[in-house]
Write an enzyme that holds these catalytic residues in place. Sequence first.
Site, PDB file in Angstrom:
ATOM      1  N   CYS A  12       0.831  -1.209   0.000  1.00  0.00           N
ATOM      2  CA  CYS A  12       0.000   0.000   0.000  1.00  0.00           C
ATOM      3  C   CYS A  12       0.864   1.258   0.000  1.00  0.00           C
ATOM      4  O   CYS A  12       1.710   1.430   0.892  1.00  0.00           O
ATOM      5  CB  CYS A  12      -0.902  -0.009   1.231  1.00  0.00           C
ATOM      6  SG  CYS A  12      -1.797   1.545   1.488  1.00  0.00           S
ATOM      7  N   TYR A  48      -5.552   5.800  -9.061  1.00  0.00           N
ATOM      8  CA  TYR A  48      -6.724   5.002  -8.689  1.00  0.00           C
ATOM      9  C   TYR A  48      -7.965   5.465  -9.450  1.00  0.00           C
ATOM     10  O   TYR A  48      -8.792   4.648  -9.863  1.00  0.00           O
ATOM     11  CB  TYR A  48      -6.962   5.094  -7.175  1.00  0.00           C
ATOM     12  CG  TYR A  48      -5.960   4.313  -6.372  1.00  0.00           C
ATOM     13  CD1 TYR A  48      -6.224   3.007  -5.983  1.00  0.00           C
ATOM     14  CD2 TYR A  48      -4.737   4.865  -6.005  1.00  0.00           C
ATOM     15  CE1 TYR A  48      -5.293   2.271  -5.253  1.00  0.00           C
ATOM     16  CE2 TYR A  48      -3.804   4.144  -5.281  1.00  0.00           C
ATOM     17  CZ  TYR A  48      -4.089   2.846  -4.910  1.00  0.00           C
ATOM     18  OH  TYR A  48      -3.163   2.121  -4.198  1.00  0.00           O
TER      19      TYR A  48
END
Length: 344
Positions: free
Chosen positions: A75, A206
């Site tokens: 992440c 994203y």
Amino acid sequence: MTTTTDRTGRAHGASPVDFDAYGDYGDFRPKTGQQASKAEFVRAAYPFRGRITADGSSGYPAETGRYHLYISWACPWAQRTAIVRRLLGLQDVISLSVVDPVRDGRGWAFREGPGHGLDPVNGFAFLREAYEATEPGYGGHISVPVLWDKQAGRIVSNNFPDITIDLDTQFGRWSDPGVQLYPEALRPQIDEICEVIYTSVNNGVYRSGFAMSQEAYHEAVTGIFGVLDELEQRLASRRYLMGSSLTEADVRLWVTLARFDSVYYSHFKTSLRRLTDYPNLWGYARDLYSLPAFRETTNFDHIKRHYFITHGRLNPPRIVPDGPLLDWDTPHGRQALATAQPAG
């Protein structure tokens, strides 16, 4: 509590990943309003927003040994906390553990494996147990990083922009005095460039990858490369984003650059240009990678397996590509830019 233990009480962690039984973790696309009409990705809320303060006025005083970071090497938001912790020399002040990078519908989990392991603090099998312990009945998004208070037995924060700022500014008693990642005189300028980087680059990838319409995708990709083009010019005359000194802004940009060619270019369709097509950005990224705090917190295996296996909607066969072949150790030649460059 869903942790499994043996007769000695030692945690075994979560059962193996099982997409057939549990499916994929939700991507939290919007449901209503203008953004939904464009099928634009909207990031989930981060509701735990406690702050650590040196004087303890927030209720969470800066103390050695009190706090723990739950992270994933995969992440980008979580890696930021690990980089800052390492740059500041806080490894013995704030403990850290790593979840399995592959996540099924149950969310982030603790399993033994290469580069990750069981929860050494609470014996949780799943990170959602930390959320449930903090707010019984919690039904929101389960994210990393999590800053955990071992004394209070609860989450301090899962709001990733705050966590690194608190590490930067509230642990001066223990941190390396030669490292100033968020110097007071530069904070307005750092905040300004960080906002641009977050909106168009960090979160922009994203928005590109999870876009559900051509319009939303095109808008996101245009924004990503518009900012990357500007940063390429900025880094032509300065070693780091703010000049000759490493700051919080560099940490925030790095985590997206580290994943760009390996994941985002193909998986999220950010394919106008590669990082390696930008001479200054690519040299800058290799310059940062040469520092132990960046190199030692970058796990390309975790990064690739997380994205390509976890996002079944984007990659139904869950095949992890072998490439690309990138030489992060090629000399970057940026040392000459470290002198006499104005910050700003």
